[in-house]
Motif scaffolding. Structure first.
Motif, PDB file in Angstrom:
ATOM      1  N   GLY A  60       0.768  -1.229   0.000  1.00 45.55           N
ATOM      2  CA  GLY A  60       0.000   0.000   0.000  1.00 45.55           C
ATOM      3  C   GLY A  60       0.798   1.277   0.000  1.00 45.55           C
ATOM      4  O   GLY A  60       0.231   2.370   0.112  1.00 45.55           O
ATOM      5  N   GLY A  61       2.098   1.201  -0.106  1.00 44.76           N
ATOM      6  CA  GLY A  61       2.913   2.412  -0.119  1.00 44.76           C
ATOM      7  C   GLY A  61       3.989   2.382   0.931  1.00 44.76           C
ATOM      8  O   GLY A  61       4.837   1.509   0.952  1.00 44.76           O
ATOM      9  N   GLY A  62       3.967   3.352   1.842  1.00 46.15           N
ATOM     10  CA  GLY A  62       4.996   3.428   2.876  1.00 46.15           C
ATOM     11  C   GLY A  62       6.200   4.200   2.382  1.00 46.15           C
ATOM     12  O   GLY A  62       6.192   5.430   2.296  1.00 46.15           O
ATOM     13  N   TYR A  63       7.258   3.453   2.065  1.00 39.55           N
ATOM     14  CA  TYR A  63       8.503   4.028   1.568  1.00 39.55           C
ATOM     15  C   TYR A  63       8.987   3.199   0.389  1.00 39.55           C
ATOM     16  O   TYR A  63       8.667   2.010   0.272  1.00 39.55           O
ATOM     17  CB  TYR A  63       9.591   4.000   2.643  1.00 39.55           C
ATOM     18  CG  TYR A  63       9.290   4.799   3.891  1.00 39.55           C
ATOM     19  CD1 TYR A  63       9.704   6.128   4.021  1.00 39.55           C
ATOM     20  CD2 TYR A  63       8.618   4.225   4.969  1.00 39.55           C
ATOM     21  CE1 TYR A  63       9.446   6.860   5.169  1.00 39.55           C
ATOM     22  CE2 TYR A  63       8.346   4.950   6.123  1.00 39.55           C
ATOM     23  CZ  TYR A  63       8.767   6.262   6.229  1.00 39.55           C
ATOM     24  OH  TYR A  63       8.501   6.980   7.372  1.00 39.55           O
ATOM     25  N   PHE A  64       9.785   3.820  -0.490  1.00 43.94           N
ATOM     26  CA  PHE A  64      10.580   3.076  -1.454  1.00 43.94           C
ATOM     27  C   PHE A  64      11.930   2.787  -0.817  1.00 43.94           C
ATOM     28  O   PHE A  64      12.530   3.665  -0.189  1.00 43.94           O
ATOM     29  CB  PHE A  64      10.823   3.885  -2.732  1.00 43.94           C
ATOM     30  CG  PHE A  64       9.639   3.996  -3.642  1.00 43.94           C
ATOM     31  CD1 PHE A  64       9.139   2.881  -4.303  1.00 43.94           C
ATOM     32  CD2 PHE A  64       9.032   5.224  -3.846  1.00 43.94           C
ATOM     33  CE1 PHE A  64       8.047   2.990  -5.152  1.00 43.94           C
ATOM     34  CE2 PHE A  64       7.943   5.352  -4.693  1.00 43.94           C
ATOM     35  CZ  PHE A  64       7.439   4.220  -5.343  1.00 43.94           C
ATOM     36  N   TYR A  65      12.431   1.559  -0.990  1.00 44.55           N
ATOM     37  CA  TYR A  65      13.828   1.239  -0.706  1.00 44.55           C
ATOM     38  C   TYR A  65      14.544   1.202  -2.049  1.00 44.55           C
ATOM     39  O   TYR A  65      14.187   0.404  -2.928  1.00 44.55           O
ATOM     40  CB  TYR A  65      13.968  -0.115  -0.019  1.00 44.55           C
ATOM     41  CG  TYR A  65      13.339  -0.191   1.355  1.00 44.55           C
ATOM     42  CD1 TYR A  65      13.378   0.883   2.227  1.00 44.55           C
ATOM     43  CD2 TYR A  65      12.727  -1.371   1.788  1.00 44.55           C
ATOM     44  CE1 TYR A  65      12.811   0.798   3.495  1.00 44.55           C
ATOM     45  CE2 TYR A  65      12.157  -1.463   3.048  1.00 44.55           C
ATOM     46  CZ  TYR A  65      12.203  -0.379   3.899  1.00 44.55           C
ATOM     47  OH  TYR A  65      11.638  -0.464   5.142  1.00 44.55           O
ATOM     48  N   VAL A  66      15.535   2.055  -2.219  1.00 44.09           N
ATOM     49  CA  VAL A  66      16.259   2.163  -3.481  1.00 44.09           C
ATOM     50  C   VAL A  66      17.733   1.897  -3.214  1.00 44.09           C
ATOM     51  O   VAL A  66      18.308   2.477  -2.288  1.00 44.09           O
ATOM     52  CB  VAL A  66      16.083   3.563  -4.106  1.00 44.09           C
ATOM     53  CG1 VAL A  66      16.747   3.624  -5.475  1.00 44.09           C
ATOM     54  CG2 VAL A  66      14.601   3.929  -4.211  1.00 44.09           C
ATOM     55  N   LEU A  67      18.339   1.037  -4.008  1.00 44.69           N
ATOM     56  CA  LEU A  67      19.762   0.752  -3.872  1.00 44.69           C
ATOM     57  C   LEU A  67      20.553   1.596  -4.861  1.00 44.69           C
ATOM     58  O   LEU A  67      20.247   1.621  -6.062  1.00 44.69           O
ATOM     59  CB  LEU A  67      20.033  -0.732  -4.132  1.00 44.69           C
ATOM     60  CG  LEU A  67      19.491  -1.695  -3.077  1.00 44.69           C
ATOM     61  CD1 LEU A  67      19.607  -3.136  -3.552  1.00 44.69           C
ATOM     62  CD2 LEU A  67      20.224  -1.520  -1.750  1.00 44.69           C
TER      63      LEU A  67
END
Length: 267
Positions: A240-247
């Motif tokens: 539902g969303g929250g945060y993106f984890y991006v490397l």
């Protein structure tokens, strides 16, 4: 009274971030895995700020831990015992139990691969937990993981309206967690990123409401595609969303970083 330590405000108990393989910790999912165990990865992070609630960061589980343990994780009891105690403190009166990933992430320092087999403990608790407390690995992960805010889950959101629990996709989900852990401990950003992207494919195939739902007004998949196209890997913090984890080896616009917390004695 004035304070210079943020933990005086938000508490000393750490948070956890969860990566590839999530949902394999739920028995309704792991029971369809044709080649168990399936794996998922969590990492414990320092309490450096207060995360948004309803974002897949285990804030509700952490609140319960703060209450039952007076603000600090007990250090004189076996961790697996604490995991079970916290699990039942949260789930005793629930019809739909939450997964045990939150409890493991809050209680086990470092980066942990949690392995699940439905035939053991009905899939409720892991058959094995493999944990890395190597400070070099922890510093590397802290340096390449970028967190980008999205929004909390909307009111009325329920991710499991549709379940397409195809065994082949469940197997891929559990394998994405194993690949994620291997990528992290070998400090391979490409392999770790590929596991993030693979996990997102699995989520969309197995439970499309995780990424697309009538209560979600943003085009999260379009945003996710941007990060996956421009960086080694990206995934949501939860449904539902929250945060993106991006490397990324370079700063991600709008992103911030967290500090992976290790057990110095186990390093």
């Amino acid at each position: 009274m004035a304070t210079s330590d943020i933990t005086d405000i938000i508490g000393k108990i750490p948070y956890r971030v969860a990566f590839a393989g999530g949902w394999i910790d739920l028995p309704f999912c792991s029971e369809h895995d044709p080649e168990p165990p399936g794996s998922m990865v969590v990492a414990q992070v320092e309490p450096e700020f207060e995360w948004m609630p309803r974002c897949g960061i285990c804030s509700s589980t952490r609140d319960i831990a703060m209450e039952i343990w007076d603000g600090e994780i007990p250090q004189d009891r076996p961790r697996e015992e604490l995991v079970e105690e916290l699990f039942w403190a949260e789930n005793e009166d629930k019809e739909d139990h939450s997964g045990v990933q939150d409890m493991v992430g809050l209680i086990y320092p470092g980066i942990s691969r949690i392995d699940f087999d439905y035939k053991a403990n009905g899939g409720q608790f892991p058959v094995h937990i493999e944990t890395c407390n190597d400070p070099v690995v922890a510093r590397w992960l802290s340096s390449v993981l970028w967190v980008v805010s999205i929004q909390p889950r909307p009111e009325g959101y329920y991710p499991l309206d549709v379940k397409n629990l195809d065994p082949a996709w469940v197997r891929r989900l559990g394998q994405s967690g194993a690949d994620c852990y291997d990528g992290i401990v070998s400090m391979d950003i490409g392999k770790t990123g590929a596991s993030f992207n693979e996990c997102m494919l699995c989520w969309e195939a197995l439970m499309p409401g995780i990424v697309r739902h009538h209560t979600i007004k943003r085009d999260l998949l379009r945003e996710l595609a941007f990060y996956q196209d421009n960086y080694p890997g990206a995934m949501f913090s939860g449904c539902g969303g929250g945060y993106f984890y991006v490397l990324s080896d370079e700063p991600v616009p709008g992103g911030f970083q967290v500090t992976v917390r290790i057990d110095a004695e186990a390093a």
